[in-house]
Write a protein that holds these residues in place. Structure first.
Motif, PDB file in Angstrom:
ATOM      1  N   ALA A   1       0.836  -1.204   0.000  1.00 32.13           N
ATOM      2  CA  ALA A   1       0.000   0.000   0.000  1.00 32.13           C
ATOM      3  C   ALA A   1       0.871   1.255   0.000  1.00 32.13           C
ATOM      4  O   ALA A   1       0.565   2.235  -0.685  1.00 32.13           O
ATOM      5  CB  ALA A   1      -0.941  -0.004   1.203  1.00 32.13           C
ATOM      6  N   LEU A   2       1.971   1.223   0.739  1.00 31.27           N
ATOM      7  CA  LEU A   2       2.896   2.356   0.748  1.00 31.27           C
ATOM      8  C   LEU A   2       3.509   2.547  -0.634  1.00 31.27           C
ATOM      9  O   LEU A   2       3.610   3.675  -1.125  1.00 31.27           O
ATOM     10  CB  LEU A   2       3.993   2.133   1.790  1.00 31.27           C
ATOM     11  N   GLN A   3       3.909   1.462  -1.280  1.00 27.18           N
ATOM     12  CA  GLN A   3       4.462   1.551  -2.627  1.00 27.18           C
ATOM     13  C   GLN A   3       3.448   2.174  -3.583  1.00 27.18           C
ATOM     14  O   GLN A   3       3.791   3.039  -4.392  1.00 27.18           O
ATOM     15  CB  GLN A   3       4.853   0.165  -3.145  1.00 27.18           C
ATOM     16  N   ILE A   4       2.200   1.731  -3.494  1.00 25.04           N
ATOM     17  CA  ILE A   4       1.152   2.252  -4.375  1.00 25.04           C
ATOM     18  C   ILE A   4       0.930   3.739  -4.117  1.00 25.04           C
ATOM     19  O   ILE A   4       0.806   4.532  -5.054  1.00 25.04           O
ATOM     20  CB  ILE A   4      -0.161   1.448  -4.204  1.00 25.04           C
ATOM     21  N   SER A   5       0.907   4.132  -2.852  1.00 34.20           N
ATOM     22  CA  SER A   5       0.678   5.537  -2.521  1.00 34.20           C
ATOM     23  C   SER A   5       1.826   6.431  -2.988  1.00 34.20           C
ATOM     24  O   SER A   5       1.639   7.626  -3.209  1.00 34.20           O
ATOM     25  CB  SER A   5       0.449   5.718  -1.023  1.00 34.20           C
ATOM     26  N   MET A   6       3.014   5.839  -3.178  1.00 30.40           N
ATOM     27  CA  MET A   6       4.174   6.588  -3.655  1.00 30.40           C
ATOM     28  C   MET A   6       4.286   6.567  -5.178  1.00 30.40           C
ATOM     29  O   MET A   6       5.256   7.071  -5.735  1.00 30.40           O
ATOM     30  CB  MET A   6       5.453   6.032  -3.027  1.00 30.40           C
ATOM     31  N   GLY A   7       3.315   5.944  -5.854  1.00 27.59           N
ATOM     32  CA  GLY A   7       3.275   5.997  -7.304  1.00 27.59           C
ATOM     33  C   GLY A   7       3.688   4.738  -8.038  1.00 27.59           C
ATOM     34  O   GLY A   7       3.874   4.766  -9.253  1.00 27.59           O
ATOM     35  N   ALA A   8       3.835   3.631  -7.340  1.00 29.40           N
ATOM     36  CA  ALA A   8       4.201   2.371  -7.997  1.00 29.40           C
ATOM     37  C   ALA A   8       3.081   1.931  -8.935  1.00 29.40           C
ATOM     38  O   ALA A   8       1.903   2.191  -8.673  1.00 29.40           O
ATOM     39  CB  ALA A   8       4.456   1.280  -6.953  1.00 29.40           C
ATOM     40  N   PRO A   9       3.439   1.275 -10.041  1.00 26.10           N
ATOM     41  CA  PRO A   9       2.395   0.808 -10.961  1.00 26.10           C
ATOM     42  C   PRO A   9       1.534  -0.278 -10.324  1.00 26.10           C
ATOM     43  O   PRO A   9       2.030  -1.084  -9.526  1.00 26.10           O
ATOM     44  CB  PRO A   9       3.177   0.253 -12.149  1.00 26.10           C
ATOM     45  N   LEU A  10       0.262  -0.291 -10.682  1.00 30.01           N
ATOM     46  CA  LEU A  10      -0.663  -1.280 -10.135  1.00 30.01           C
ATOM     47  C   LEU A  10      -0.480  -2.608 -10.855  1.00 30.01           C
ATOM     48  O   LEU A  10      -0.189  -2.641 -12.051  1.00 30.01           O
ATOM     49  CB  LEU A  10      -2.104  -0.803 -10.285  1.00 30.01           C
ATOM     50  N   LEU A  11      -0.665  -3.694 -10.140  1.00 27.62           N
ATOM     51  CA  LEU A  11      -0.506  -5.030 -10.697  1.00 27.62           C
ATOM     52  C   LEU A  11      -1.837  -5.680 -11.043  1.00 27.62           C
ATOM     53  O   LEU A  11      -1.865  -6.807 -11.521  1.00 27.62           O
ATOM     54  CB  LEU A  11       0.280  -5.914  -9.714  1.00 27.62           C
ATOM     55  N   VAL A  12      -2.934  -4.981 -10.769  1.00 25.85           N
ATOM     56  CA  VAL A  12      -4.272  -5.466 -11.114  1.00 25.85           C
ATOM     57  C   VAL A  12      -5.051  -4.312 -11.740  1.00 25.85           C
ATOM     58  O   VAL A  12      -4.753  -3.148 -11.509  1.00 25.85           O
ATOM     59  CB  VAL A  12      -5.060  -5.991  -9.881  1.00 25.85           C
ATOM     60  N   THR A  13      -6.051  -4.653 -12.518  1.00 24.02           N
ATOM     61  CA  THR A  13      -6.957  -3.646 -13.058  1.00 24.02           C
ATOM     62  C   THR A  13      -8.105  -3.501 -12.070  1.00 24.02           C
ATOM     63  O   THR A  13      -8.775  -4.484 -11.749  1.00 24.02           O
ATOM     64  CB  THR A  13      -7.492  -4.085 -14.439  1.00 24.02           C
ATOM     65  N   THR A  14      -8.300  -2.287 -11.585  1.00 28.73           N
ATOM     66  CA  THR A  14      -9.320  -2.061 -10.566  1.00 28.73           C
ATOM     67  C   THR A  14      -9.879  -0.654 -10.690  1.00 28.73           C
ATOM     68  O   THR A  14      -9.228   0.233 -11.254  1.00 28.73           O
ATOM     69  CB  THR A  14      -8.735  -2.278  -9.154  1.00 28.73           C
ATOM     70  N   SER A  15     -11.066  -0.466 -10.134  1.00 35.69           N
ATOM     71  CA  SER A  15     -11.675   0.866 -10.103  1.00 35.69           C
ATOM     72  C   SER A  15     -11.464   1.532  -8.743  1.00 35.69           C
ATOM     73  O   SER A  15     -11.871   2.671  -8.542  1.00 35.69           O
ATOM     74  CB  SER A  15     -13.174   0.758 -10.394  1.00 35.69           C
ATOM     75  N   ARG A  16     -10.828   0.827  -7.837  1.00 32.30           N
ATOM     76  CA  ARG A  16     -10.586   1.366  -6.491  1.00 32.30           C
ATOM     77  C   ARG A  16      -9.507   2.457  -6.548  1.00 32.30           C
ATOM     78  O   ARG A  16      -8.632   2.425  -7.404  1.00 32.30           O
ATOM     79  CB  ARG A  16     -10.144   0.263  -5.549  1.00 32.30           C
ATOM     80  N   ILE A  17      -9.568   3.394  -5.587  1.00 32.38           N
ATOM     81  CA  ILE A  17      -8.568   4.456  -5.544  1.00 32.38           C
ATOM     82  C   ILE A  17      -7.769   4.455  -4.244  1.00 32.38           C
ATOM     83  O   ILE A  17      -6.715   5.071  -4.175  1.00 32.38           O
ATOM     84  CB  ILE A  17      -9.216   5.843  -5.762  1.00 32.38           C
ATOM     85  N   ASP A  18      -8.249   3.752  -3.233  1.00 32.61           N
ATOM     86  CA  ASP A  18      -7.552   3.687  -1.947  1.00 32.61           C
ATOM     87  C   ASP A  18      -6.385   2.697  -2.050  1.00 32.61           C
ATOM     88  O   ASP A  18      -6.599   1.531  -2.399  1.00 32.61           O
ATOM     89  CB  ASP A  18      -8.526   3.249  -0.849  1.00 32.61           C
ATOM     90  N   PRO A  19      -5.151   3.140  -1.758  1.00 36.50           N
ATOM     91  CA  PRO A  19      -3.995   2.245  -1.871  1.00 36.50           C
ATOM     92  C   PRO A  19      -4.115   0.968  -1.029  1.00 36.50           C
ATOM     93  O   PRO A  19      -3.690  -0.105  -1.466  1.00 36.50           O
ATOM     94  CB  PRO A  19      -2.825   3.095  -1.385  1.00 36.50           C
ATOM     95  N   LEU A  20      -4.711   1.065   0.144  1.00 37.08           N
ATOM     96  CA  LEU A  20      -4.869  -0.116   0.992  1.00 37.08           C
ATOM     97  C   LEU A  20      -5.818  -1.128   0.356  1.00 37.08           C
ATOM     98  O   LEU A  20      -5.531  -2.333   0.342  1.00 37.08           O
ATOM     99  CB  LEU A  20      -5.364   0.273   2.386  1.00 37.08           C
ATOM    100  N   GLU A  21      -6.919  -0.660  -0.178  1.00 42.54           N
ATOM    101  CA  GLU A  21      -7.867  -1.565  -0.834  1.00 42.54           C
ATOM    102  C   GLU A  21      -7.253  -2.213  -2.076  1.00 42.54           C
ATOM    103  O   GLU A  21      -7.472  -3.392  -2.339  1.00 42.54           O
ATOM    104  CB  GLU A  21      -9.146  -0.810  -1.218  1.00 42.54           C
TER     105      GLU A  21
END
Length: 53
Positions: A19-39
């Motif tokens: 979640a920290l990596q995602i919040s810092m701009g890491a590319p997502l590994l799944v296609t999702t409509s969610r915006i919360d890094p933890l979710e």
């Protein structure tokens, strides 16, 4: 192929780190409509695509 069984502490650490990596701009590994890094991190964990062990 055997699936890894994590303790709740390992699971929390892996999801939290991702979640920290995602919040810092890491590319997502799944296609999702969610915006919360933890979710998003939880969704990635449930789909076994997080490259952290």
């Amino acid at each position: 192929m055997q699936t890894q069984v994590y303790t709740r502490y390992e699971r929390a650490r892996i999801i939290g780190a991702r979640a920290l990596q995602i919040s810092m701009g890491a590319p997502l590994l799944v296609t999702t409509s969610r915006i919360d890094p933890l979710e998003i991190a939880i969704e990635e964990f449930n789909e076994n695509v997080i490259p952290i062990t």
